[in-house]
Design a protein around this motif. Structure first.
Motif, PDB file in Angstrom:
ATOM      1  N   GLN A 128       0.941  -1.025  -0.184  1.00  0.00           N
ATOM      2  CA  GLN A 128       0.219   0.033  -0.097  1.00  0.00           C
ATOM      3  C   GLN A 128       0.877   1.224   0.137  1.00  0.00           C
ATOM      4  OE1 GLN A 128      -0.179   2.428   2.866  1.00  0.00           O
ATOM      5  NE2 GLN A 128      -2.021   3.897   0.823  1.00  0.00           N
ATOM      6  N   GLY A 129       2.247   1.334   0.784  1.00  0.00           N
ATOM      7  CA  GLY A 129       2.767   2.413   0.947  1.00  0.00           C
ATOM      8  C   GLY A 129       3.997   2.032  -0.523  1.00  0.00           C
ATOM      9  N   GLN A 130       4.166   1.374  -0.655  1.00  0.00           N
ATOM     10  CA  GLN A 130       5.440   1.377  -2.274  1.00  0.00           C
ATOM     11  C   GLN A 130       4.130   2.253  -3.262  1.00  0.00           C
ATOM     12  OE1 GLN A 130       7.794   0.938  -1.576  1.00  0.00           O
ATOM     13  NE2 GLN A 130       8.958   0.806  -3.906  1.00  0.00           N
ATOM     14  N   TYR A 131       3.032   1.442  -3.827  1.00  0.00           N
ATOM     15  CA  TYR A 131       3.037   1.012  -5.063  1.00  0.00           C
ATOM     16  C   TYR A 131       1.224   2.458  -5.084  1.00  0.00           C
ATOM     17  CZ  TYR A 131       5.974  -2.057  -5.978  1.00  0.00           C
ATOM     18  OH  TYR A 131       7.311  -2.647  -6.027  1.00  0.00           O
ATOM     19  N   ASN A 132       0.657   2.042  -3.804  1.00  0.00           N
ATOM     20  CA  ASN A 132      -0.877   2.773  -3.436  1.00  0.00           C
ATOM     21  C   ASN A 132      -1.771   2.160  -4.060  1.00  0.00           C
ATOM     22  OD1 ASN A 132      -2.144   4.582  -2.204  1.00  0.00           O
ATOM     23  ND2 ASN A 132      -1.725   6.467  -3.679  1.00  0.00           N
ATOM     24  N   TRP A 133      -1.679   0.778  -4.692  1.00  0.00           N
ATOM     25  CA  TRP A 133      -2.670  -0.065  -5.387  1.00  0.00           C
ATOM     26  C   TRP A 133      -4.064   0.073  -4.816  1.00  0.00           C
ATOM     27  CZ3 TRP A 133       0.614  -4.768  -6.029  1.00  0.00           C
ATOM     28  CH2 TRP A 133       2.079  -4.400  -7.298  1.00  0.00           C
ATOM     29  N   TYR A 134      -4.039   0.445  -3.164  1.00  0.00           N
ATOM     30  CA  TYR A 134      -5.685   1.259  -2.723  1.00  0.00           C
ATOM     31  C   TYR A 134      -4.709   1.612  -1.236  1.00  0.00           C
ATOM     32  CZ  TYR A 134      -2.488  -3.176  -0.524  1.00  0.00           C
ATOM     33  OH  TYR A 134      -1.559  -3.839  -0.887  1.00  0.00           O
ATOM     34  N   SER A 135      -5.589   2.470  -0.584  1.00  0.00           N
ATOM     35  CA  SER A 135      -5.677   2.686   0.537  1.00  0.00           C
ATOM     36  C   SER A 135      -5.812   2.238   1.878  1.00  0.00           C
ATOM     37  CB  SER A 135      -7.243   4.231   0.335  1.00  0.00           C
ATOM     38  OG  SER A 135      -8.178   3.351   0.338  1.00  0.00           O
TER      39      SER A 135
END
Length: 181
Positions: free
Chosen positions: A34-41
């Motif tokens: 989540q922090g690396q790619y922001n694929w989801y909140s």
């Protein structure tokens, strides 16, 4: 799009290889993604964990499928699901064959103690992080007291009386509705 498919495969293969302790051990890796790619909140992640717990199947696989689908559709879901199980599948076959030979080896047993301790530490960290996220703590003076109260009420029977997890989940859903009406 091919680069995204490879990235999904790579990230979930790593999760499958290193999430020792089962599906819940994959949760710290999902926070990392989540922090690396922001694929989801973060909200989507906590919802994903809740849904993965109440749907049939292993939690880690359910979360991989969800992430893959959300990120790259059905193809992404298939790639993520296959990649999270591929390495553990191969390792399980190898370890099963080796473990019967070395199950009485003190170093092997000590390594498993260390692996269980590492998995437990990761789960404890994520449990605290999820509690903070669930209670929507912005600062210690501003939080959703009802979420914390519901957490405590649900922990008591589950911790001491060993109630059915399904009943705890249903009680949580009903409690959340009642508290926020």
């Amino acid at each position: 799009m091919l680069k995204l498919y490879f990235l999904l495969f790579w990230e979930f293969a790593k999760i499958g290889a290193f999430a020792i302790g089962g599906g819940y051990a994959a949760i710290p890796f999902l926070f990392y993604l989540q922090g690396q790619y922001n694929w989801y909140s973060l909200d989507e992640l906590t919802n994903m964990i809740a849904v993965a717990n109440i749907t049939p199947g292993p939690v880690g696989i359910n979360m991989a499928t969800y992430t893959g689908y959300k990120t790259a559709g059905i193809t992404g879901a298939v790639i993520s699901t296959i990649s999270i199980v591929l390495i553990p599948f191969i390792l399980t076959i190898i370890i099963t064959k080796l473990f019967t030979k070395f199950q009485h080896n003190e170093n092997v047993n000590n390594a498993f103690i260390g692996l269980r301790s590492a998995a437990c530490a990761l789960l404890a960290y994520i449990a605290v992080k999820l509690l903070i996220q669930t209670a929507s703590i912005q600062s210690f003076s501003q939080y959703d007291k009802s979420a914390l109260i519901l957490f405590i009420i649900l922990m008591i029977p589950f911790s001491f009386i060993k109630k059915n997890p399904v009943l705890t989940i249903l009680a949580g859903a009903i409690g959340g509705i009642i508290i926020h009406i």
